[in-house]
Scaffold this active site. Structure first.
Site, PDB file in Angstrom:
ATOM      1  N   LYS A 195       0.811  -1.110   0.030  1.00  0.00           N
ATOM      2  CA  LYS A 195       0.063  -0.269   0.050  1.00  0.00           C
ATOM      3  C   LYS A 195       0.545   1.180  -0.078  1.00  0.00           C
ATOM      4  CE  LYS A 195      -4.646   0.772   0.354  1.00  0.00           C
ATOM      5  NZ  LYS A 195      -5.604  -0.207  -0.158  1.00  0.00           N
TER       6      LYS A 195
HETATM    7  N1  GLU Z   1      -7.452   0.291  -3.021  1.00  0.00           N
HETATM    8  C1  GLU Z   1      -8.228  -1.084  -3.446  1.00  0.00           C
HETATM    9  C2  GLU Z   1      -8.099  -1.941  -2.421  1.00  0.00           C
HETATM   10  O1  GLU Z   1      -7.975  -1.496  -1.153  1.00  0.00           O
HETATM   11  C3  GLU Z   1      -7.652  -1.840  -4.701  1.00  0.00           C
HETATM   12  C4  GLU Z   1      -6.233  -2.270  -4.710  1.00  0.00           C
HETATM   13  C5  GLU Z   1      -5.897  -2.832  -5.803  1.00  0.00           C
HETATM   14  O2  GLU Z   1      -6.514  -2.844  -6.918  1.00  0.00           O
HETATM   15  O3  GLU Z   1      -4.340  -2.999  -5.877  1.00  0.00           O
HETATM   16  O4  GLU Z   1      -8.453  -3.092  -2.020  1.00  0.00           O
END
Ligand code: GLU
Length: 434
Positions: free
Chosen positions: A120
């Site tokens: 993240k």
């Molecule tokens: N931000 C989204 C999540 O928390 C998608 C993450 C992604 O597609 O890599 O799952």
């Protein structure tokens, strides 16, 4: 020891007043321990992110002044595949939050069994204060700073809170200039024209819809009789509202940072979507809708509805308000909206809580499809994406539901057991280098 006792013990150590998202993620993880035979050493690996990068992000504002922001990229695990997870721009971003979100991505990708680890990123900033060109500069500088970590086979960012396809487009373009190669698979959630996948924009909300319908069916609740409150009207909340409305449910409450709104007869979601398309800041404030009254955020969470979908930020349902929740089912569109202490209270009340790592996994599953299409240079039709998304989520829900029934545990615990065991197995099979 009974699950309630363990949960109480864990939650006694850290009270909600001091809630730190990473501690929250670790509390959830530690609850799994007694249900598995994962050895101590592996457990220590699971509790710590592989890499944490903090970067300084200076930008020149439109008035010529320089301002410096702090950004992060955390890689929690690459045991099952490249790290995967979004990037958020929000004033509340901290290293602890990004570490927690990276961990949740690891468990999420494992629960739905796609070949990714978890990561993240984020920048602590308020993007509503930026002009478009400032937003572009901060995105490109941040991308340059995290460039040593990201890559199609290393770590693949995507949209998250306050970031969108345009931000992803700037990321992929910056990477292309830094590397001299066209690498569309370095980021997902891009615009279709430059390698984005049909259906990705809607995928998280669509996944919330699939999972909600699957759970209602298992509980014997008729969707046409279902009243739903949705906290947060961003990408996830707005699309889930529209799709669940189309499936026959009544969306009786919605909210965003501008306020919360209650319409007992049900919102006309198409009208609301048209309104926010052109409203200042794309907010709900000033929404002209008959039969609607403004309520507080706490009142929305406590409404007497069948389903509550928290689709905003972490720790919205905490010890302070968990007792007030009247919804029979909570479907977590956001990451980490329920604290472990609140989880315990809801468990005692008999609320069915569908955990984030299952409920909102539709986004990353579709990101996986986008990445596969980018690597193969072979785009799919939208129908294929939607069908495959439905199949993967239905399988994950079935596995989590069955485990929860067999072991008489909560859906969160079952999802964590499934996910964590898959990651632990991958680590054990690889061995610990060197
Ligand atoms: N931000 C989204 C999540 O928390 C998608 C993450 C992604 O597609 O890599 O799952």
């Amino acid at each position: 020891m009974a699950i309630q006792d363990t949960a109480r013990m864990v939650s006694e150590r850290i009270k909600d007043t001091e809630i730190n998202p990473y501690e929250m993620m670790l509390q959830q993880l530690d609850l799994v321990r007694e249900y598995t035979t994962i050895p101590d050493g592996i457990w220590q690996i699971l509790r710590n992110p592989e890499r944490t990068l903090e970067v300084s992000v200076p930008i020149t504002r439109d008035d010529g002044g320089i301002e410096v922001f702090t950004g992060y990229r955390v890689q929690h695990s690459s045991a099952r595949g490249p790290c995967k997870g979004g990037i958020r721009f929000h004033p509340g971003v901290t290293v602890e939050e990004v570490k927690a979100l990276a961990g949740w991505m690891t468990w999420k990708c494992a629960v739905v069994n796609i070949p990714y680890g978890g990561g993240k990123g984020g920048i602590s900033c308020d993007p509503s204060c930026f002009t478009r060109s400032e937003l572009e500069r901060i995105t490109r500088r941040y991308t340059t700073m995290i460039y040593p970590l990201i890559g199609t086979r290393r770590d693949i960012p995507a949209p998250d809170v306050n970031t969108n396809a345009q931000v992803m487009n700037w990321i992929v373009d910056t990477v292309q200039f830094l590397s001299g190669e066209s690498t569309p698979g370095v980021v997902t959630g891009k615009s279709i024209e430059i390698g984005g996948a049909l259906g990705r924009h809607e995928a998280t909300g669509r996944g919330v819809m699939f999972i909600t319908l699957g759970v209602l069916q298992r509980l014997g609740i008729d969707v046409a009789e279902t009243r739903i409150a949705v906290q947060g009207f961003g990408n996830v909340g707005s699309i889930a509202s529209r799709l669940l409305g189309e499936a026959g449910a009544k969306i009786v409450a919605i909210s965003d940072v501008s306020g919360a709104y209650h319409c007992p007869t049900g919102f006309d979601i198409d009208l609301v979507l048209d309104y926010v398309k052109q409203s200042p800041g794309h907010l709900l404030a000033g929404l002209p809708h008959s039969g609607m009254e403004e309520i507080s955020n706490d009142e929305l969470l406590a409404l007497d509805v069948d389903v509550l979908i928290p689709a905003a930020l972490e720790a919205q349902i905490a010890a302070r308000n968990a007792e007030d929740i009247r919804a029979r089912v909570i479907v977590e569109g956001a990451n980490g909206p329920t604290t472990p202490e609140a989880d315990l209270i809801l468990g005692e009340k008999g609320t069915t809580v569908v955990p984030d790592i299952l409920a909102n996994a539709g986004g990353v599953v579709c990101s996986y499809f986008e990445w596969v299409q980018n690597i193969q240079c072979f785009p799919w039709e939208e129908k294929e994406t939607d069908q495959r998304l439905g199949r993967i989520l239905q399988r994950a829900l079935r596995e989590v539901w069955t485990l929860a029934e067999e072991r008489e545990i909560s859906l969160r615990l079952a999802a964590f057991i499934l996910g964590v065991e898959r990651v632990a197995t991958a680590i054990q099979l690889r061995g610990v280098f060197p």
